[in-house]
Design a protein around this motif. Structure first.
Motif, PDB file in Angstrom:
ATOM      1  N   PRO A  18       2.163  -3.830  -2.196  1.00 55.41           N
ATOM      2  CA  PRO A  18       1.351  -3.869  -0.974  1.00 55.41           C
ATOM      3  C   PRO A  18       1.663  -2.730  -0.023  1.00 55.41           C
ATOM      4  N   THR A  19       2.936  -2.384   0.094  1.00 56.59           N
ATOM      5  CA  THR A  19       3.291  -1.323   1.035  1.00 56.59           C
ATOM      6  C   THR A  19       2.790   0.038   0.546  1.00 56.59           C
ATOM      7  N   GLN A  20       3.015   0.317  -0.725  1.00 56.71           N
ATOM      8  CA  GLN A  20       2.521   1.596  -1.241  1.00 56.71           C
ATOM      9  C   GLN A  20       1.002   1.669  -1.108  1.00 56.71           C
ATOM     10  N   ALA A  21       0.349   0.566  -1.424  1.00 55.92           N
ATOM     11  CA  ALA A  21      -1.109   0.541  -1.328  1.00 55.92           C
ATOM     12  C   ALA A  21      -1.547   0.827   0.101  1.00 55.92           C
ATOM     13  N   LYS A  22      -0.844   0.213   1.042  1.00 54.07           N
ATOM     14  CA  LYS A  22      -1.189   0.376   2.449  1.00 54.07           C
ATOM     15  C   LYS A  22      -1.021   1.833   2.895  1.00 54.07           C
ATOM     16  N   VAL A  23       0.122   2.407   2.535  1.00 50.68           N
ATOM     17  CA  VAL A  23       0.388   3.784   2.975  1.00 50.68           C
ATOM     18  C   VAL A  23      -0.579   4.756   2.299  1.00 50.68           C
ATOM     19  N   GLU A  24      -0.845   4.532   1.039  1.00 53.81           N
ATOM     20  CA  GLU A  24      -1.801   5.417   0.353  1.00 53.81           C
ATOM     21  C   GLU A  24      -3.169   5.343   1.018  1.00 53.81           C
ATOM     22  N   LYS A  25      -3.522   4.139   1.418  1.00 52.41           N
ATOM     23  CA  LYS A  25      -4.818   3.967   2.074  1.00 52.41           C
ATOM     24  C   LYS A  25      -4.856   4.745   3.394  1.00 52.41           C
ATOM     25  N   LEU A  26      -3.750   4.644   4.143  1.00 50.22           N
ATOM     26  CA  LEU A  26      -3.683   5.374   5.407  1.00 50.22           C
ATOM     27  C   LEU A  26      -3.758   6.875   5.170  1.00 50.22           C
ATOM     28  N   LEU A  27      -3.050   7.332   4.141  1.00 51.10           N
ATOM     29  CA  LEU A  27      -3.059   8.767   3.847  1.00 51.10           C
ATOM     30  C   LEU A  27      -4.460   9.218   3.432  1.00 51.10           C
ATOM     31  N   MET A  28      -5.117   8.366   2.688  1.00 51.06           N
ATOM     32  CA  MET A  28      -6.467   8.727   2.262  1.00 51.06           C
ATOM     33  C   MET A  28      -7.414   8.798   3.449  1.00 51.06           C
ATOM     34  N   GLN A  29      -7.165   7.895   4.423  1.00 54.63           N
ATOM     35  CA  GLN A  29      -7.980   7.943   5.644  1.00 54.63           C
ATOM     36  C   GLN A  29      -7.728   9.233   6.408  1.00 54.63           C
ATOM     37  N   GLU A  30      -6.529   9.770   6.232  1.00 59.92           N
ATOM     38  CA  GLU A  30      -6.215  11.053   6.888  1.00 59.92           C
ATOM     39  C   GLU A  30      -6.782  12.230   6.109  1.00 59.92           C
ATOM     40  N   GLY A  31      -7.440  11.923   5.013  1.00 56.76           N
ATOM     41  CA  GLY A  31      -8.093  12.995   4.271  1.00 56.76           C
ATOM     42  C   GLY A  31      -7.365  13.447   3.011  1.00 56.76           C
ATOM     43  N   ILE A  32      -6.278  12.761   2.706  1.00 58.18           N
ATOM     44  CA  ILE A  32      -5.565  13.128   1.477  1.00 58.18           C
ATOM     45  C   ILE A  32      -6.159  12.343   0.327  1.00 58.18           C
ATOM     46  N   LYS A  33      -6.818  13.051  -0.567  1.00 55.98           N
ATOM     47  CA  LYS A  33      -7.607  12.360  -1.587  1.00 55.98           C
ATOM     48  C   LYS A  33      -6.774  11.585  -2.570  1.00 55.98           C
ATOM     49  N   SER A  80      -4.708  -2.520 -13.055  1.00 57.40           N
ATOM     50  CA  SER A  80      -5.601  -2.191 -11.942  1.00 57.40           C
ATOM     51  C   SER A  80      -5.861  -0.699 -11.977  1.00 57.40           C
ATOM     52  N   VAL A  81      -7.104  -0.343 -12.194  1.00 57.66           N
ATOM     53  CA  VAL A  81      -7.450   1.079 -12.268  1.00 57.66           C
ATOM     54  C   VAL A  81      -7.253   1.721 -10.891  1.00 57.66           C
ATOM     55  N   THR A  82      -7.696   1.028  -9.869  1.00 54.08           N
ATOM     56  CA  THR A  82      -7.546   1.562  -8.518  1.00 54.08           C
ATOM     57  C   THR A  82      -6.068   1.768  -8.173  1.00 54.08           C
ATOM     58  N   GLY A  83      -5.268   0.775  -8.478  1.00 52.81           N
ATOM     59  CA  GLY A  83      -3.860   0.864  -8.132  1.00 52.81           C
ATOM     60  C   GLY A  83      -3.043   1.640  -9.154  1.00 52.81           C
ATOM     61  N   GLN A  84      -3.634   1.921 -10.281  1.00 56.30           N
ATOM     62  CA  GLN A  84      -2.929   2.614 -11.356  1.00 56.30           C
ATOM     63  C   GLN A  84      -1.593   1.944 -11.659  1.00 56.30           C
ATOM     64  N   SER A  85      -1.656   0.620 -11.811  1.00 57.78           N
ATOM     65  CA  SER A  85      -0.435  -0.116 -12.125  1.00 57.78           C
ATOM     66  C   SER A  85      -0.775  -1.439 -12.795  1.00 57.78           C
ATOM     67  N   THR A  86       0.212  -1.979 -13.450  1.00 61.55           N
ATOM     68  CA  THR A  86       0.089  -3.326 -13.987  1.00 61.55           C
ATOM     69  C   THR A  86       0.258  -4.320 -12.849  1.00 61.55           C
ATOM     70  N   CYS A  87      -0.067  -5.566 -13.108  1.00 54.74           N
ATOM     71  CA  CYS A  87       0.338  -6.621 -12.195  1.00 54.74           C
ATOM     72  C   CYS A  87       0.580  -7.892 -12.999  1.00 54.74           C
ATOM     73  N   SER A  88       1.243  -8.849 -12.369  1.00 56.69           N
ATOM     74  CA  SER A  88       1.562 -10.078 -13.093  1.00 56.69           C
ATOM     75  C   SER A  88       0.367 -11.022 -13.061  1.00 56.69           C
TER      76      SER A  88
END
Length: 906
Positions: A87-102, A179-187
């Motif tokens: 969740p934290t990585q997802a959150k930070v990546e989302k914020l970075l993407m909002q800042e324009g980092i693709k 998860s393709v979006t998250g590029q990770s497995t999940c349980s």
RNA sequence: GCGCGCCUAGCUCAGUUGGUUAGAGCAUCUCGUUUACACCGAGAGGGUCGAGGGUUCGAAUCCCCCGGCGCGCACCA
């Protein structure tokens, strides 16, 4: 004592009181004596700030902790936060993407991105911790923990190694949730099933293929390697074992073997199932089964990690998204006249709880925790331990049993264990505990290649780096719940220094914590993390310590808005607990989230509730203010002597309240306990007894007893206002927080006293009602005559009745005859006449009496019927029959008097 | 498909082994500058306890069935 202001202003007190508590050292159990009592705070995720759910959790936790501390226990409440890997990585990546980092992962690389996340996490962590303080939570800050700090990381590595050495953790090539979006497995637990409309296509691979199949995912058929039918299905018997080579436009011809499998329903669809081992967990199981049988089928992944079709899908499909590929394949089926049916259906698809995208089943090599395998030396599996912990107790030791509140969640938990599969532990994200495994191999390139590369030459699992050159650590990280699962003991100094397989020094300086505080006493959490968290805690603790993690677990429900919706930022109904604290104070917030809740049930939260809570806090404040000006405040703790009936009554009620509150907190009925306390505080004490105290004198002793007792009872719920009052009253010498919880005392004949006082209350209420009904000005004093042969009760309470009913005269007259200037009523067999000095409307009064009569007549009838029923008198308990008889007698008597009054009315 | 929870006053909820004429808070209406509190006080109105059936002397409470709302689990292609 300083002058108390008219209303309580939380802002003037809360921060300084919290500081005093903290400085007193009593948040730390090392400074307390008594039986140990421990609670672990569910660590909030460092993904942001605290929300209302956290407010509820803190209120629950702290209410319990404060109650237990006042009982004289050595209370430990450990605060902490959770790094919440995904969740934290997802959150930070989302914020970075909002800042324009693709693509943050690509642009920053592992080290830099982790640094960014860490920065965010640290920020969030300190915000959260200050908010926990704002909530008044009495936790031991010296034992603050974080799931990703050094001690907890050591615990994680140690646990991984132990499980690896025991053969429970293994590396395996299996179909995972991707998860393709998250590029990770999940349980499995992180997959949320949602209903959606889909199309079910029924078709044949080609004209010559004998069996028709159906699917909602036609594009995956490019990776089919078998068709499964039920072994008992006569229709298809003749094909079983045959192999067909078919051109559907994939890179190679499909090689389809017809296999028999019990799992195929003969009556569903065509009774035949196209098997896609690479993209369906069930089909993968068939693939494994066939392999075990020595009759293997192929496995062809046609969907890649990017969610697009792979090379194996053929040139026409490679690089297309699954949706486009699906459409294209259906077109092809149509063009070749292979499609037999196309139906709209509703299907359940798995989605990622964090990223929201549809989960793809993709085969990969990952780390797994085996739930069914026997634990070396223990002749049982992790699954067995999970079951034992809530049923017989671990190793049949009843003391090692987890009690679940509410009870029904136990059944759900056991159901869950029944179909529990192996836990996929590894994640392809970067924020989290890195898998403590190293490989030495020349062919090892990246995590992605692990799935393709067969076997590495050397594998090392350890809590620290291996010696020698050429080792490379597994790039993956652990499921965040792996570390959460250790929470009850990783926070208490586990692993201990002398643990057999430990060769590092822990930084813990409280080596006895584990022994003193584990298993922990009680824990609370939301029911939505029952399997994610509770189950994993039981698993880890039972495995590593042979102990349950907690003796009692309480599940709270979710707070919802007025219309029953979840609170969330996106739906715009979010309420920030800090805003509530700002406007109404922490005590009001705590009470408003606790009142009206029931274990395991959702509850609604809305503004009016907070206002009500604030009003209650203020009422308490004013009760104290009144008492402080009325009575001489002393710190005497002795049981007071009741002089009047009201004294006896209030003390009996207080005693009863102490009992109810205590019993119900013990049963985790936080709301019920609080409601009982509110009822006493407002309805009995404030509305009656304090009003009486203005009339009857010499209440100092009793008020000096009631106030401290009341503050103690309220303290777990409303720590700030009670502590503030306490210090206003008794100075800052001794804190309320560590006062002893009120004990029951012996009140002679309390049971008798109470109904007697209730009679006085009823009379006063009835007189007031007459006044209101006849619009008698409040200031006007009137005269009341009581027709009774036994005036003892009245004489003793004359002052009170005169005062509270605003009379100028109370007359006793056993032979009184009603006249047209009075209004009469009957209470407890006594007739009361209110003199309205001719203001009586005779017609209206007759009507009034008639109403009363027609209300009581059917009542008498039903009682008579009941009592003349032999079955009732024979079967019902004697007390019940007796009580009914008494009711009947009283009602009859009352009726007679009312009729008589009506007659006297001319 | 299997399972769980909920349905009681306009709203939010109590109702703890079946036994007062079913309760509270909020809201509503009336009255009130009674020096603790208007973040208050006094009084009032408001419910066939989701529908139906059963067990019982007696059901909001236990059983069955139906309806509505919410949720969990599940490999139905």
């Amino acid at each position: 004592m300083s002058e108390m202001p008219k209303s309580y202003d939380p802002k003037l007190y809360e921060d300084s009181i919290y500081k005093q508590w903290e400085e007193s050292g009593f948040f730390n159990p090392d400074n307390l004596n008594g039986e140990p009592y421990s609670i672990m705070m569910p660590p909030p995720n460092v993904t942001g700030v605290l929300h209302l759910g956290h407010a509820l959790e803190n209120a629950l936790l702290d209410t319990m902790a404060r109650y237990q501390r006042m009982l004289g226990k050595k209370v430990l409440l450990v605060p902490g936060t959770d790094h919440a890997a995904l969740p934290t990585q997802a959150k930070v990546e989302k914020l970075l993407m909002q800042e324009g980092i693709k693509n943050p992962r690509q642009e920053f690389g592992r080290e830099k991105l982790v640094e960014k996340i860490k920065e965010f996490a640290e920020n969030s962590k300190s915000t959260i911790l200050s908010q926990v303080k704002k909530m008044g939570t009495s936790c031991d800050w010296s034992r603050l923990a974080y799931t990703f700090d050094e001690d907890r990381s050591k615990a994680v590595n140690e646990m991984f190694k132990r499980m690896y050495d025991d053969g429970l953790i293994y590396r395996g090539y299996r179909v995972v949730n991707w998860s393709v979006t998250g590029q990770s497995t999940c349980s499995d637990d992180e997959v949320v099933h949602v209903e959606r409309a889909a199309k079910l296509y029924t078709f044949k691979y080609n004209k010559d293929f004998p069996i028709t199949i159906a699917t909602t995912r036609p594009e995956t058929k490019l990776g089919d390697t078998a068709v499964a039918v039920n072994p008992k299905d006569d229709r298809y018997q003749k094909y079983v074992g045959k192999t067909y080579h078919i051109d559907v436009g994939a890179a190679k011809l499909l090689e389809i073997k017809i296999i028999a499998d019990d799992g195929v329903e003969m009556n569903f669809g065509t009774g035949a199932l196209g098997v896609t081992p690479a993209h369906s967990p069930i089909d993968f199981e068939m693939y494994e089964k066939q392999k075990a049988k020595g009759d293997p089928i192929g496995i062809v992944p046609v969907i890649g990690l990017d969610g697009k079709m792979t090379e194996a899908a053929g040139k026409n499909y490679q690089g297309l998204t699954v949706e486009v590929a699906r459409e294209k394949f259906v077109q092809w089926l149509k063009a070749n006249n292979l499609l037999e049916k196309e139906e709209e259906i509703v299907q359940n698809v798995g989605t990622s709880d964090r990223f929201g995208d549809v989960i793809e089943a993709i085969p990969m090599t990952q780390w797994w925790l085996n739930m069914r395998q026997e634990i070396p030396g223990r002749s049982k599996s992790l699954k067995d331990l999970l079951r034992e912990a809530v049923t017989t107790g671990l190793e049949n030791n009843p003391e090692q049993t987890v009690y679940i509140t509410p009870d029904r969640f136990k059944k759900l938990y056991l159901d869950r264990i029944d179909n529990l599969r192996d836990w996929c532990l590894s994640r392809q994200i970067w924020w989290g505990h890195r898998i403590p495994v190293w490989y030495r191999s020349t062919s090892f390139d990246s995590a992605r290649d692990k799935s393709l590369t067969a076997g590495h030459e050397e594998i090392f699992c350890g809590t620290t780096d291996p010696k020698g050159d050429g080792w490379e650590q597994d790039p993956d990280t652990l499921d965040t719940w792996f570390s959460s699962g250790l929470w009850t003991f990783s926070t208490l100094g586990w692993p201990p220094r002398q643990a057999p397989s430990t060769w590092f020094e822990t930084s813990r300086d409280k080596p006895n914590d584990l022994e003193t505080f584990h298993p922990t006493s009680w824990i609370q959490m939301g029911y939505e993390i029952r399997d994610l968290w509770m189950l994993r805690m039981i698993l880890m603790s039972s495995y590593a310590l042979k102990q349950i993690p907690f003796k009692n677990v309480y599940f709270h429900g979710m707070l919802r808005d007025e219309s029953g919706k979840k609170f969330s930022k996106s739906s715009g109904n979010n309420i920030d607990p800090l805003d509530v604290i700002q406007h109404y104070g922490t005590d009001a917030l705590r009470w408003s989230v606790l009142s009206g809740i029931a274990p395991g049930n959702d509850s609604k939260f809305y503004e009016e509730k907070i206002v009500g809570a604030r009003n209650l806090v203020n009422k308490l404040w004013n009760i104290a203010r009144f008492i402080s000006t009325t009575a001489k405040i002393t710190t005497s703790n002795s049981i007071p002597t009741a002089v009047t009936l009201s004294d006896q009554w209030i003390l009996a009620r207080l005693n009863e309240t102490v009992k109810t509150v205590t019993e119900n907190i013990e049963k985790y009925n936080f709301s019920y306990a609080g409601e009982a306390l509110r009822d006493f505080t407002w309805n009995d004490l404030a509305d009656w007894y304090l009003e009486i105290a203005k009339i009857e004198s010499k209440k100092d002793e009793i008020l000096n007893y009631i106030l401290p007792t009341l503050l103690k009872l309220w303290h777990p719920y409303m720590p700030f206002v009670t502590e503030a009052i306490w210090q206003e009253m008794f100075g800052g010498e001794k804190m309320l927080m560590v006062e002893k919880w009120p004990a029951l005392f012996d009140i002679a004949a309390s049971n008798v006293v109470q109904p007697d006082f209730t009679i006085i209350q009823s009379i006063i209420t009835a007189i007031r009602a007459v006044r209101a009904e006849h619009k008698i000005e409040p200031a006007k004093k009137i005269s009341v005559t009581v027709k009774t042969s036994d005036k003892k009760l009245f004489v003793a309470n004359e002052e009170v009745i005169i005062g509270l009913a605003r009379l100028d005269n109370l007359v006793f007259d056993a032979g009184y005859q009603k006249n047209n200037s009075t209004v009469g009523f009957v209470i407890a067999g006594m007739e009361i006449f209110v003199d309205l000095s001719g203001a009586v409307d005779v017609v209206k009064e007759r009507e009034q009496l008639q109403n009363e009569i027609s209300r009581i007549e059917p009542y008498i009838e039903s009682l008579e019927k009941k009592l003349s029923n032999q079955e009732f008198t024979q079967n019902a308990p004697a007390e019940v029959v007796e009580a009914e008889q008494k009711k009947l007698n009283e009602a009859k008597e009352k009726l007679a008097k009312l009729i008589n009054q009506q007659k006297q009315l001319l």
